[in-house]
Design a protein around this motif. Structure first.
Motif, PDB file in Angstrom:
ATOM      1  N   GLY A  71       0.831  -1.189   0.000  1.00 28.35           N
ATOM      2  CA  GLY A  71       0.000   0.000   0.000  1.00 28.35           C
ATOM      3  C   GLY A  71       0.865   1.238   0.000  1.00 28.35           C
ATOM      4  N   VAL A  72       0.253   2.380   0.281  1.00 22.63           N
ATOM      5  CA  VAL A  72       0.963   3.649   0.297  1.00 22.63           C
ATOM      6  C   VAL A  72       1.130   4.152   1.726  1.00 22.63           C
ATOM      7  CG1 VAL A  72       0.971   6.009  -0.654  1.00 22.63           C
ATOM      8  CG2 VAL A  72       0.016   4.146  -1.991  1.00 22.63           C
ATOM      9  N   GLY A  73       0.438   3.540   2.671  1.00 25.91           N
ATOM     10  CA  GLY A  73       0.557   3.942   4.062  1.00 25.91           C
ATOM     11  C   GLY A  73      -0.043   5.311   4.324  1.00 25.91           C
ATOM     12  N   THR A  74       0.435   5.959   5.379  1.00 30.02           N
ATOM     13  CA  THR A  74      -0.167   7.223   5.791  1.00 30.02           C
ATOM     14  C   THR A  74       0.281   8.409   4.936  1.00 30.02           C
ATOM     15  OG1 THR A  74       1.526   7.557   7.499  1.00 30.02           O
ATOM     16  CG2 THR A  74      -0.501   6.444   8.159  1.00 30.02           C
ATOM     17  N   LYS A  75       1.057   8.163   3.908  1.00 32.99           N
ATOM     18  CA  LYS A  75       1.294   9.211   2.903  1.00 32.99           C
ATOM     19  C   LYS A  75      -0.035   9.662   2.307  1.00 32.99           C
ATOM     20  CE  LYS A  75       4.327  10.221  -1.054  1.00 32.99           C
ATOM     21  NZ  LYS A  75       5.379   9.675  -1.950  1.00 32.99           N
ATOM     22  N   LEU A  76      -1.028   8.758   2.315  1.00 34.10           N
ATOM     23  CA  LEU A  76      -2.347   9.103   1.799  1.00 34.10           C
ATOM     24  C   LEU A  76      -2.969  10.258   2.578  1.00 34.10           C
ATOM     25  CD1 LEU A  76      -3.972   5.612   1.124  1.00 34.10           C
ATOM     26  CD2 LEU A  76      -3.088   7.235  -0.560  1.00 34.10           C
ATOM     27  N   LYS A  77      -2.687  10.338   3.879  1.00 35.99           N
ATOM     28  CA  LYS A  77      -3.253  11.428   4.670  1.00 35.99           C
ATOM     29  C   LYS A  77      -2.790  12.778   4.143  1.00 35.99           C
ATOM     30  CE  LYS A  77      -5.451  11.406   7.844  1.00 35.99           C
ATOM     31  NZ  LYS A  77      -6.934  11.484   8.002  1.00 35.99           N
ATOM     32  N   ILE A  78      -1.531  12.846   3.733  1.00 37.09           N
ATOM     33  CA  ILE A  78      -1.014  14.112   3.201  1.00 37.09           C
ATOM     34  C   ILE A  78      -1.654  14.402   1.849  1.00 37.09           C
ATOM     35  CG2 ILE A  78       1.061  15.306   2.409  1.00 37.09           C
ATOM     36  CD1 ILE A  78       2.611  13.771   4.546  1.00 37.09           C
ATOM     37  N   HIS A  85      -4.205  14.024  -5.669  1.00 33.96           N
ATOM     38  CA  HIS A  85      -4.377  12.572  -5.725  1.00 33.96           C
ATOM     39  C   HIS A  85      -3.730  11.934  -6.958  1.00 33.96           C
ATOM     40  CE1 HIS A  85      -7.362  13.462  -2.648  1.00 33.96           C
ATOM     41  NE2 HIS A  85      -7.881  14.350  -3.479  1.00 33.96           N
ATOM     42  N   ASP A  86      -2.951  12.694  -7.712  1.00 31.92           N
ATOM     43  CA  ASP A  86      -2.455  12.201  -8.992  1.00 31.92           C
ATOM     44  C   ASP A  86      -1.121  11.472  -8.901  1.00 31.92           C
ATOM     45  OD1 ASP A  86      -1.222  14.579  -8.295  1.00 31.92           O
ATOM     46  OD2 ASP A  86      -0.984  15.272 -10.359  1.00 31.92           O
ATOM     47  N   THR A  87      -0.494  11.439  -7.721  1.00 33.57           N
ATOM     48  CA  THR A  87       0.815  10.791  -7.626  1.00 33.57           C
ATOM     49  C   THR A  87       0.812   9.546  -6.752  1.00 33.57           C
ATOM     50  OG1 THR A  87       1.475  12.230  -5.782  1.00 33.57           O
ATOM     51  CG2 THR A  87       2.059  12.956  -8.007  1.00 33.57           C
ATOM     52  N   VAL A  88      -0.157   9.408  -5.850  1.00 33.50           N
ATOM     53  CA  VAL A  88      -0.133   8.264  -4.930  1.00 33.50           C
ATOM     54  C   VAL A  88      -0.341   6.943  -5.667  1.00 33.50           C
ATOM     55  CG1 VAL A  88      -0.720   9.518  -2.836  1.00 33.50           C
ATOM     56  CG2 VAL A  88      -2.560   8.692  -4.318  1.00 33.50           C
ATOM     57  N   GLY A  89      -0.974   6.995  -6.841  1.00 35.44           N
ATOM     58  CA  GLY A  89      -1.092   5.775  -7.640  1.00 35.44           C
ATOM     59  C   GLY A  89       0.264   5.291  -8.132  1.00 35.44           C
ATOM     60  N   ILE A  90       1.147   6.232  -8.474  1.00 31.86           N
ATOM     61  CA  ILE A  90       2.513   5.853  -8.855  1.00 31.86           C
ATOM     62  C   ILE A  90       3.201   5.189  -7.671  1.00 31.86           C
ATOM     63  CG2 ILE A  90       4.751   6.689  -9.666  1.00 31.86           C
ATOM     64  CD1 ILE A  90       3.293   9.035 -10.988  1.00 31.86           C
ATOM     65  N   ASP A  91       3.033   5.776  -6.484  1.00 29.81           N
ATOM     66  CA  ASP A  91       3.595   5.174  -5.271  1.00 29.81           C
ATOM     67  C   ASP A  91       3.113   3.742  -5.096  1.00 29.81           C
ATOM     68  OD1 ASP A  91       5.083   7.369  -3.928  1.00 29.81           O
ATOM     69  OD2 ASP A  91       3.148   8.340  -3.850  1.00 29.81           O
ATOM     70  N   SER A 191      17.152   7.837  -4.539  1.00 35.09           N
ATOM     71  CA  SER A 191      15.695   7.902  -4.428  1.00 35.09           C
ATOM     72  C   SER A 191      15.214   9.252  -4.956  1.00 35.09           C
ATOM     73  CB  SER A 191      15.261   7.722  -2.976  1.00 35.09           C
ATOM     74  OG  SER A 191      15.692   8.823  -2.189  1.00 35.09           O
ATOM     75  N   SER A 192      13.914   9.349  -5.167  1.00 34.21           N
ATOM     76  CA  SER A 192      13.315  10.617  -5.590  1.00 34.21           C
ATOM     77  C   SER A 192      12.906  11.460  -4.394  1.00 34.21           C
ATOM     78  CB  SER A 192      12.090  10.346  -6.471  1.00 34.21           C
ATOM     79  OG  SER A 192      11.165   9.504  -5.800  1.00 34.21           O
ATOM     80  N   GLY A 193      13.021  10.901  -3.204  1.00 41.14           N
ATOM     81  CA  GLY A 193      12.613  11.589  -1.991  1.00 41.14           C
ATOM     82  C   GLY A 193      12.278  10.567  -0.921  1.00 41.14           C
ATOM     83  N   LEU A 194      11.219  10.818  -0.178  1.00 41.70           N
ATOM     84  CA  LEU A 194      10.844   9.925   0.917  1.00 41.70           C
ATOM     85  C   LEU A 194      10.308   8.591   0.436  1.00 41.70           C
ATOM     86  CD1 LEU A 194       9.055  12.578   3.110  1.00 41.70           C
ATOM     87  CD2 LEU A 194      11.061  11.284   3.799  1.00 41.70           C
ATOM     88  N   HIS A 195       9.857   8.530  -0.807  1.00 45.62           N
ATOM     89  CA  HIS A 195       9.137   7.366  -1.329  1.00 45.62           C
ATOM     90  C   HIS A 195       7.868   7.151  -0.504  1.00 45.62           C
ATOM     91  CE1 HIS A 195      12.693   5.670  -3.924  1.00 45.62           C
ATOM     92  NE2 HIS A 195      12.306   6.891  -4.257  1.00 45.62           N
ATOM     93  N   SER A 196       7.601   6.000   0.047  1.00 44.05           N
ATOM     94  CA  SER A 196       6.303   5.779   0.704  1.00 44.05           C
ATOM     95  C   SER A 196       6.441   5.138   2.072  1.00 44.05           C
ATOM     96  CB  SER A 196       5.399   4.914  -0.196  1.00 44.05           C
ATOM     97  OG  SER A 196       5.160   5.556  -1.419  1.00 44.05           O
ATOM     98  N   GLY A 226       3.248  20.134   1.248  1.00 41.40           N
ATOM     99  CA  GLY A 226       2.504  18.957   0.810  1.00 41.40           C
ATOM    100  C   GLY A 226       3.010  18.423  -0.517  1.00 41.40           C
ATOM    101  N   GLU A 227       3.232  19.322  -1.473  1.00 39.82           N
ATOM    102  CA  GLU A 227       3.722  18.903  -2.792  1.00 39.82           C
ATOM    103  C   GLU A 227       5.099  18.271  -2.681  1.00 39.82           C
ATOM    104  OE1 GLU A 227       4.612  20.876  -7.217  1.00 39.82           O
ATOM    105  OE2 GLU A 227       4.198  22.159  -5.479  1.00 39.82           O
ATOM    106  N   ALA A 228       5.973  18.860  -1.858  1.00 39.28           N
ATOM    107  CA  ALA A 228       7.335  18.337  -1.726  1.00 39.28           C
ATOM    108  C   ALA A 228       7.349  16.962  -1.080  1.00 39.28           C
ATOM    109  CB  ALA A 228       8.178  19.311  -0.914  1.00 39.28           C
ATOM    110  N   LEU A 229       6.448  16.723  -0.124  1.00 37.57           N
ATOM    111  CA  LEU A 229       6.401  15.421   0.538  1.00 37.57           C
ATOM    112  C   LEU A 229       5.735  14.357  -0.324  1.00 37.57           C
ATOM    113  CD1 LEU A 229       5.433  16.523   4.168  1.00 37.57           C
ATOM    114  CD2 LEU A 229       7.701  15.865   3.322  1.00 37.57           C
ATOM    115  N   LEU A 230       4.959  14.779  -1.312  1.00 42.96           N
ATOM    116  CA  LEU A 230       4.225  13.824  -2.145  1.00 42.96           C
ATOM    117  C   LEU A 230       4.973  13.406  -3.415  1.00 42.96           C
ATOM    118  CD1 LEU A 230       0.606  15.265  -1.880  1.00 42.96           C
ATOM    119  CD2 LEU A 230       1.425  13.084  -0.961  1.00 42.96           C
ATOM    120  N   VAL A 231       6.210  13.832  -3.569  1.00 47.28           N
ATOM    121  CA  VAL A 231       6.988  13.387  -4.739  1.00 47.28           C
ATOM    122  C   VAL A 231       6.899  11.859  -4.815  1.00 47.28           C
ATOM    123  CG1 VAL A 231       9.291  13.199  -5.734  1.00 47.28           C
ATOM    124  CG2 VAL A 231       8.547  15.345  -4.687  1.00 47.28           C
TER     125      VAL A 231
END
Length: 362
Positions: A71-78, A85-91, A191-196, A226-231
């Motif tokens: 899954g994507v975990g609590t990254k979804l909360k952000i 909502h356009d990037t969590v599917g990539i995650d 990595s591209s950032g925090l990932h998930s 929010g945008e920076a954490l959702l990379v």
């Protein structure tokens, strides 16, 4: 009889909070997205009770199937708080397919599960659009899934995601890490950032620091927090498969929950230890901010986050330079992290120079 009370109106599923029409609208939006992910082996389309895939048509001779779910975990909360909502599917895709490739498997197909309290076709289409993009990056087909509208289980606007990926690898090409020996080199793919992973701690740091997801990020002022954490999570499938097929890759480790300290040992024999020199790469700004704002100790960082390394490659010493060049050409940023040494009963992962490079006041 006219004029007489006709009795109470009968209840419908929509009265109970489930909008079948919204579900059908989402399915109609999903169909072209799924079609865009087609690949050899795909059979039929969406709409059946089960999805079919032809391994022979995909080019395999003696395949072993490899399956994973995540899954994507609590990254979804952000994502929900930021209404993006356009990037969590990539995650979602990345978390599954990166786990397949570490065993040498080529991802073949993907299914998703999207559960929400009240279905928004717009948000749902954005989520599935991200899933389709992730599948295209990984070269796998989106061949099915499930959308569940469950009022009372989720608050309005909330949703959860799960992904299911199946890949295949020829029987004689499975990566197990059994051949890792002292002297092998360790390469790290940026990595591209925090990932998930680690987002429960991330959200806690934001709360402690008084952060605002709509305000500029302290570590990237050109974007909102929010945008920076959702990379989205980087997908390493195509580059890693190219490296495996070129020869010399002994093991791969996807750096997810548990960070560097917990994931690398999963692909090492008991006789081997990974010695990583953290001076080999810079701790990216988002991690440095988290460490400082949350007062997180270096070892806690290394066992929670990827710290800028999303995939680790253990390579035969005489092939490491060629593989690094191949991976660079494939678009990866490659770091020479260290070496495999004999394990003498100590830790399976040893960090050198960590206090000098990752000190909170550095």
């Amino acid at each position: 009889m006219t004029g007489q009370d006709e009795g109470p109106k009968g209840l419908s599923y929509k009265d109970a909070g489930v909008d079948i029409d919204a579900g059908e609208a989402l399915v109609d939006a999903i169909k072209p997205l799924a079609a865009s992910t087609g690949r050899p082996g795909t059979m039929d389309g969406l709409g059946g009770f089960g999805a079919l895939f032809d391994l022979k048509a995909a080019g395999f001779t003696d395949p072993v199937l490899v399956a994973g779910t995540d899954g994507v975990g609590t990254k979804l909360k952000i994502a929900i708080l930021a209404d993006r909502h356009d990037t969590v599917g990539i995650d979602l895709v990345a978390m599954c397919v990166n786990d397949l490739v570490v065993q040498g498997a080529e991802p073949l197909f993907f299914l998703d599960y999207y559960a929400t309290g009240r279905l928004s076709p717009q948000a749902g289409a954005a989520v599935v659009g991200g899933i389709a993009e992730g599948c295209r990056q990984a070269g796998c087909a989106l061949i099915g899934g499930e959308t569940a509208e469950m009022p009372g289980m989720y608050a309005d606007g909330d949703y959860d995601l799960a992904g299911f990926a199946v890949g295949a690898v020829e029987r004689d090409a499975i990566l197990t890490g059994a051949g890792v020996v002292p002297g092998d080199r360790i390469l790290g793919l940026a990595s591209s950032g925090l990932h998930s992973n680690g987002f429960s701690l991330v959200r806690r740091v934001v709360d402690v620091a008084g952060g605002d997801y709509a305000a500029p990020a302290p570590f990237a002022p050109d974007r909102s927090l929010g945008e920076a954490l959702l990379v989205p999570t980087r997908i390493y499938v195509k580059s890693c498969l190219a490296a495996v097929r070129a020869g010399g890759v002994k093991a791969l480790a996807h750096i997810t929950g548990g960070g560097l300290l917990e994931n690398i040992p999963r692909v090492l024999p008991d006789s081997a230890a990974a010695v990583l020199d953290v001076a080999a790469w810079d701790l990216p700004p988002v991690f440095r901010w988290l460490a400082r704002a949350g007062g997180i100790a270096p070892r806690e960082m290394a066992r929670t986050f990827n710290c800028g390394i999303g995939m680790v490659v253990v390579a035969a010493a005489d092939r490491a330079d060629a593989l690094a060049a191949l991976l660079t050409e494939a678009g990866e940023t490659v770091h020479d992290l260290g070496r495999i040494e004999a394990r003498d009963g100590g830790d399976a992962v040893r960090l050198a120079n960590v206090d000098n490079r990752w000190a909170l006041d550095s």
